[in-house]
Design an enzyme around this catalytic site. Structure first.
Site, PDB file in Angstrom:
ATOM      1  CG  HIS A 130      -2.694  14.388 -13.822  1.00 50.56           C
ATOM      2  ND1 HIS A 130      -2.221  15.598 -13.361  1.00 50.56           N
ATOM      3  CD2 HIS A 130      -2.132  13.433 -13.030  1.00 50.56           C
ATOM      4  CE1 HIS A 130      -1.406  15.391 -12.343  1.00 50.56           C
ATOM      5  NE2 HIS A 130      -1.337  14.086 -12.119  1.00 50.56           N
ATOM      6  N   GLY A 162      -3.507  -8.410  -1.997  1.00 50.13           N
ATOM      7  CA  GLY A 162      -2.574  -7.327  -1.738  1.00 50.13           C
ATOM      8  C   GLY A 162      -1.927  -6.768  -2.990  1.00 50.13           C
ATOM      9  NE  ARG A 203      -9.868 -20.984  -9.190  1.00 52.45           N
ATOM     10  CZ  ARG A 203     -10.415 -20.726  -8.000  1.00 52.45           C
ATOM     11  NH1 ARG A 203     -11.737 -20.666  -7.896  1.00 52.45           N
ATOM     12  NH2 ARG A 203      -9.662 -20.522  -6.940  1.00 52.45           N
TER      13      ARG A 203
END
Length: 212
Positions: A130, A162, A203
């Site tokens: 949008h 995930g 890290r």
């Protein structure tokens, strides 16, 4: 009861063996219908959803592996894989890439390198969908001519945990890691670990450096 349980588990093993066969056949047919450039050595469990514009391109490298749907790689929130390429979009997946229940929505360019692993329920968007201009966004019908898109680049060896979200204009560096559940809207340099919402540097990826 012991033999009933054993028979049930045997049926599950047979199901997954059969699923790999029919998944390959049906996925190959869908790739063909959508003019996807792919190699026949892919392994698929479940059937992906494809929506590829005739003015868009989708290519897949060698040894592609995907899990698609609620019965495959049960990690929670699993869905079918979505590969969507709009007019003018270019979606490219390199060699030896593995994905589970992902959604790649490409209106510009999404490039995934070699040896990339992308975890369950991860989404990659190269578009805002949008307009950011309220007048255009709230007009009726909604105006989409001001929608911004930028390429997304996932470099070789990257690992995306995930339930992550990768937004437009992002580059994930070589061998870098994105922690599970992260929202990434800025570049991740090579050989680093980033995590969080928004994703931030954690890290250097010293594990890779000491084992390579």
């Amino acid at each position: 009861m012991y033999y009933i349980r054993k028979f049930y588990r045997l049926l599950r093993v047979l199901y997954y063996q059969i699923a790999c066969k029919y998944s390959w056949l049906l996925s190959s047919f869908k790739f063909y219908l959508n003019d996807v450039k792919y190699h026949r050595d892919f392994v698929g469990f479940g059937i992906p959803i494809l929506d590829i514009s005739m003015q868009g391109t989708f290519s897949i490298g060698k040894r592609f592996w995907f899990n698609s749907g609620k019965y495959h790689a049960m990690g929670g929130r699993q869905q079918q894989c979505y590969f969507v390429v709009a007019k003018g979009g270019e979606l490219t997946i390199g060699d030896n890439v593995g994905v589970t229940s992902v959604a790649f929505i490409c209106h510009n360019k999404i490039s995934i390198g070699n040896n990339v692993k992308i975890g369950i329920n991860t989404v990659i968007y190269d578009t805002d969908f949008h307009s950011l201009d309220a007048k255009m966004r709230n007009s009726y019908p909604e105006r989409l001519d001001g929608v911004k898109t930028k390429p997304v680049i996932i470099c070789d060896g990257a690992f995306i945990g995930g339930h992550s979200t990768i937004l437009k204009g992002v580059t994930i560096g070589k061998n870098s890691i994105v922690g599970a559940g992260s929202v990434v809207f800025e570049d991740v340099p090579d050989e680093q670990v980033w995590a969080g919402n928004p994703a931030r540097y954690v890290r250097d990826n010293f594990v890779y450096a000491t084992t390579a």
